[in-house]
Design a protein around this motif. Structure first.
Motif, PDB file in Angstrom:
ATOM      1  N   THR A  15       0.827  -1.207   0.000  1.00 36.46           N
ATOM      2  CA  THR A  15       0.000   0.000   0.000  1.00 36.46           C
ATOM      3  C   THR A  15       0.857   1.251   0.000  1.00 36.46           C
ATOM      4  N   ILE A  76      -7.978  -5.238  -5.741  1.00 31.27           N
ATOM      5  CA  ILE A  76      -6.859  -4.315  -5.489  1.00 31.27           C
ATOM      6  C   ILE A  76      -5.763  -4.536  -6.528  1.00 31.27           C
ATOM      7  N   SER A 114      -9.148  -0.105  -6.672  1.00 33.38           N
ATOM      8  CA  SER A 114      -8.193  -0.470  -5.624  1.00 33.38           C
ATOM      9  C   SER A 114      -8.507   0.149  -4.262  1.00 33.38           C
ATOM     10  N   MET A 115      -8.690   1.438  -4.194  1.00 35.84           N
ATOM     11  CA  MET A 115      -8.748   2.101  -2.884  1.00 35.84           C
ATOM     12  C   MET A 115      -9.911   1.667  -1.998  1.00 35.84           C
ATOM     13  N   MET A 118      -9.026  -1.615  -0.547  1.00 37.37           N
ATOM     14  CA  MET A 118      -7.973  -1.538   0.461  1.00 37.37           C
ATOM     15  C   MET A 118      -8.580  -1.242   1.829  1.00 37.37           C
ATOM     16  N   TYR A 138      -2.506   1.481   8.710  1.00 41.22           N
ATOM     17  CA  TYR A 138      -2.974   1.793   7.357  1.00 41.22           C
ATOM     18  C   TYR A 138      -2.894   3.298   7.101  1.00 41.22           C
ATOM     19  N   SER A 141       0.692   4.493   6.658  1.00 38.91           N
ATOM     20  CA  SER A 141       1.300   4.169   5.361  1.00 38.91           C
ATOM     21  C   SER A 141       0.930   5.229   4.322  1.00 38.91           C
ATOM     22  N   TRP A 142      -0.326   5.664   4.332  1.00 33.52           N
ATOM     23  CA  TRP A 142      -0.758   6.712   3.401  1.00 33.52           C
ATOM     24  C   TRP A 142      -0.139   8.060   3.746  1.00 33.52           C
TER      25      TRP A 142
END
Length: 193
Positions: A15, A76, A114-115, A118, A138, A141-142
Motif C-alpha cells: 500500500t 486491489i 483499488s482504494m 484496500m 494503514y 502508510s498513506w
C-alpha cells in the motif's frame, strides 16, 4: 498485535508503494504537464475534474457490483495494475491532450478498483479489540507516502529527468500490482480477502 500479522504487514508495504506512486497524480504530474509538455492550467484542471466526476458517478456503483463477485485482494491487484499502465503511458508516449485524457480515465478506474477494497481489506482483517492498531498502521502508510513521495519524486525528476521518474513509477506500481496478486493467490484465492 498487528505487528504479528505478516500478511497485513505485506499489505501495508504494498500500500505504501502504491500510495507513493499514486500521489504523483496530484503533485509532480501536473508540474510535468505544465512545464515539460506545455498544457495550460485550465486543461490540467479539466483532467482533475474528469477524475472527480468519474469517481462521483461510477465508484459506488462499481464497488457495489464488484464486491459481491470478487475478493478484495483480487480487485486491489487489478486496480493497481491499471494505475501502473496509466503511468506507463506517460513514460512511453509523447503526451498530447487525447492521451492525457485516456491516462486520467485509466488511472481513475484503477483508483476506483483499488482504494475502496484496500479499506475493506484492513477492516475485515481486524477485529473489535485491535481495529485501532490496524487503522493506525494503514493511515500511517498513506500519510508517510503523502509526505515523502512528492519531494523524493521531485528530486528524482530534477536529477535524472521526468522520463526516468515516470519509468520508475510505472515499474514500482506494476511490481505492487504483482505483490497484491501474490497476496491474493497465496492466501485469499478462495475467500473474500
Amino acid at each position: 498485535s498487528v505487528y504479528q500479522d505478516k500478511i497485513y504487514l505485506l499489505f501495508i508495504g504494498l500500500t505504501f508503494v502504491f500510495a507513493s506512486c499514486f500521489f504523483q497524480l496530484f503533485t509532480n504530474l501536473p508540474a510535468y504537464y505544465r512545464n515539460e509538455v506545455g498544457f495550460s492550467e485550465r486543461f490540467i484542471g479539466l483532467l482533475g475534474a474528469i477524475n472527480g466526476l468519474l469517481i462521483t458517478f461510477f465508484e459506488m456503483l462499481l464497488v457495489f457490483r464488484l464486491e459481491k463477485r470478487w475478493s478484495h485482494t483480487y480487485m486491489i491487484g487489478r486496480g493497481v495494475f491499471l494505475c501502473g499502465m496509466a503511468y506507463l503511458m506517460v513514460y512511453l508516449f509523447s503526451m498530447q491532450a487525447p492521451l492525457a485524457i485516456a491516462m486520467i480515465i485509466l488511472i481513475t478506474f484503477g483508483e476506483i478498483l483499488s482504494m475502496p477494497f484496500m479499506n475493506s481489506f484492513w477492516i475485515t482483517r481486524s477485529s473489535s479489540h485491535n481495529r485501532g492498531q490496524y487503522a493506525a498502521l494503514y493511515t500511517m502508510s498513506w500519510a508517510t507516502a503523502q509526505t515523502i513521495a512528492p519531494v523524493t519524486a521531485a528530486f528524482i525528476a530534477e536529477t535524472f529527468g521526468f522520463p526516468f521518474l515516470w519509468g520508475s513509477v510505472s515499474v514500482l506500481m506494476l511490481l505492487a500490482a504483482g505483490g497484491f496478486g501474490y497476496l491474493h493467490s497465496r492466501w485469499f484465492s478462495h475467500s473474500k480477502g
